[in-house]
Motif scaffolding. Structure first.
Motif, PDB file in Angstrom:
ATOM      1  N   UNK A 103      31.429  32.513  45.839  1.00 40.75           N
ATOM      2  CA  UNK A 103      30.017  33.198  45.477  1.00 40.75           C
ATOM      3  C   UNK A 103      30.182  34.093  44.286  1.00 40.75           C
ATOM      4  N   UNK A 104      31.354  34.581  43.583  1.00 44.06           N
ATOM      5  CA  UNK A 104      31.495  35.191  42.398  1.00 44.06           C
ATOM      6  C   UNK A 104      31.357  34.102  41.459  1.00 44.06           C
ATOM      7  N   UNK A 105      31.374  32.944  41.563  1.00 51.53           N
ATOM      8  CA  UNK A 105      30.931  31.819  40.701  1.00 51.53           C
ATOM      9  C   UNK A 105      29.494  31.829  40.703  1.00 51.53           C
ATOM     10  N   UNK A 106      28.757  31.976  41.925  1.00 52.83           N
ATOM     11  CA  UNK A 106      27.305  31.902  42.154  1.00 52.83           C
ATOM     12  C   UNK A 106      26.599  33.283  41.411  1.00 52.83           C
ATOM     13  N   UNK A 107      27.406  34.312  41.479  1.00 52.29           N
ATOM     14  CA  UNK A 107      26.852  35.532  40.702  1.00 52.29           C
ATOM     15  C   UNK A 107      26.879  34.998  39.156  1.00 52.29           C
ATOM     16  N   UNK A 129      35.256  29.182  34.810  1.00 48.12           N
ATOM     17  CA  UNK A 129      34.012  28.922  34.652  1.00 48.12           C
ATOM     18  C   UNK A 129      33.231  30.373  34.475  1.00 48.12           C
ATOM     19  N   UNK A 130      33.759  31.376  35.137  1.00 48.99           N
ATOM     20  CA  UNK A 130      33.047  32.899  34.978  1.00 48.99           C
ATOM     21  C   UNK A 130      33.538  33.449  33.733  1.00 48.99           C
ATOM     22  N   UNK A 131      34.628  33.209  33.132  1.00 42.31           N
ATOM     23  CA  UNK A 131      34.954  33.464  31.753  1.00 42.31           C
ATOM     24  C   UNK A 131      34.039  32.696  30.854  1.00 42.31           C
ATOM     25  N   UNK A 188      29.032  33.753  27.559  1.00 41.21           N
ATOM     26  CA  UNK A 188      27.521  33.193  27.038  1.00 41.21           C
ATOM     27  C   UNK A 188      26.917  34.374  27.332  1.00 41.21           C
ATOM     28  N   UNK A 189      26.813  35.029  28.150  1.00 41.25           N
ATOM     29  CA  UNK A 189      25.960  36.198  28.805  1.00 41.25           C
ATOM     30  C   UNK A 189      26.218  37.460  27.677  1.00 41.25           C
ATOM     31  N   UNK A 190      27.437  37.605  27.202  1.00 37.73           N
ATOM     32  CA  UNK A 190      27.598  38.842  26.338  1.00 37.73           C
ATOM     33  C   UNK A 190      27.100  38.258  24.718  1.00 37.73           C
ATOM     34  N   UNK A 191      27.162  36.826  24.652  1.00 32.57           N
ATOM     35  CA  UNK A 191      26.521  36.320  23.207  1.00 32.57           C
ATOM     36  C   UNK A 191      25.270  36.717  23.197  1.00 32.57           C
ATOM     37  N   UNK A 229      31.161  43.641  33.969  1.00 34.06           N
ATOM     38  CA  UNK A 229      31.018  42.315  34.853  1.00 34.06           C
ATOM     39  C   UNK A 229      32.132  41.879  34.866  1.00 34.06           C
ATOM     40  N   UNK A 230      33.263  42.322  34.273  1.00 34.47           N
ATOM     41  CA  UNK A 230      34.879  41.647  34.702  1.00 34.47           C
ATOM     42  C   UNK A 230      35.097  41.876  36.235  1.00 34.47           C
ATOM     43  N   UNK A 231      34.865  43.093  36.932  1.00 33.68           N
ATOM     44  CA  UNK A 231      35.022  43.067  38.387  1.00 33.68           C
ATOM     45  C   UNK A 231      33.978  42.312  38.980  1.00 33.68           C
ATOM     46  N   UNK A 232      32.792  42.281  38.703  1.00 32.56           N
ATOM     47  CA  UNK A 232      31.664  41.573  39.586  1.00 32.56           C
ATOM     48  C   UNK A 232      31.830  40.218  39.566  1.00 32.56           C
TER      49      UNK A 232
END
Length: 153
Positions: A6-10, A82-84, A89-92, A119-122
């Motif tokens: 679910x963290x990956x889904x987020x 994958x979340x990294x 991409x989001x920060x870019x 975003x790191x803990x999320x």
């Protein structure tokens, strides 16, 4: 395993809402299937293959003798990786926004660090420290992991 899924889904949802907002919506049915079914498959296969490795007497509930812990660590590291990528991409995209494009380098860097810290803990990236905490000699990673993971609300 479900938490990681679910963290990956987020992360994917944040990606679609920020990077690909113009190109279309997210398929929530697919996300529900992936968020629940993939962990069930991973745990089901590992349970079927190494039933004796579940419920050990001391320490972790997965046996380290036959490598069953990799049924947890492997997929978890995959989700984290994958979340990294999603975070990068989001920060870019965040830094390319008009409000950030007009800012100075110091302001852009400061905003990027804030976004990453939020975003790191999320996204569950704090679990990297949990994976690194493998023995008594790496006990500082346990402390860092505990503090950072408590921020994941």
């Amino acid at each position: 395993m479900t938490s990681f899924s679910w963290m990956l889904m987020e992360g994917i949802l944040l990606y679609f809402q920020s990077v690909r907002a113009v190109k279309g919506d997210v398929n929530f049915t697919l996300m529900l299937g992936f968020g629940w079914l993939l962990p069930i498959v991973i745990v089901g296969v590992s349970l079927g293959v190494g039933f004796d490795g579940y419920g050990v007497d001391k320490g972790c509930w997965l046996s380290v003798k036959n490598g069953l812990t990799w049924a947890f660590i492997g997929p978890a590291l995959g989700f984290i990786t994958l979340n990294i990528i999603m975070l990068a991409m989001i920060v870019r995209v965040f830094l390319k926004l008009k409000m950030n494009a007009k800012s100075g380098e110091w302001q852009r860097t400061r905003r990027a660090v804030k976004a990453i810290a939020f975003l790191t803990p999320l996204l569950g990236l704090t679990w990297v420290f949990g994976v690194l905490a493998v023995s008594q000699s790496t006990k500082w990673f346990i402390y860092i992991f505990s503090v950072l993971n408590s921020l994941q609300v």
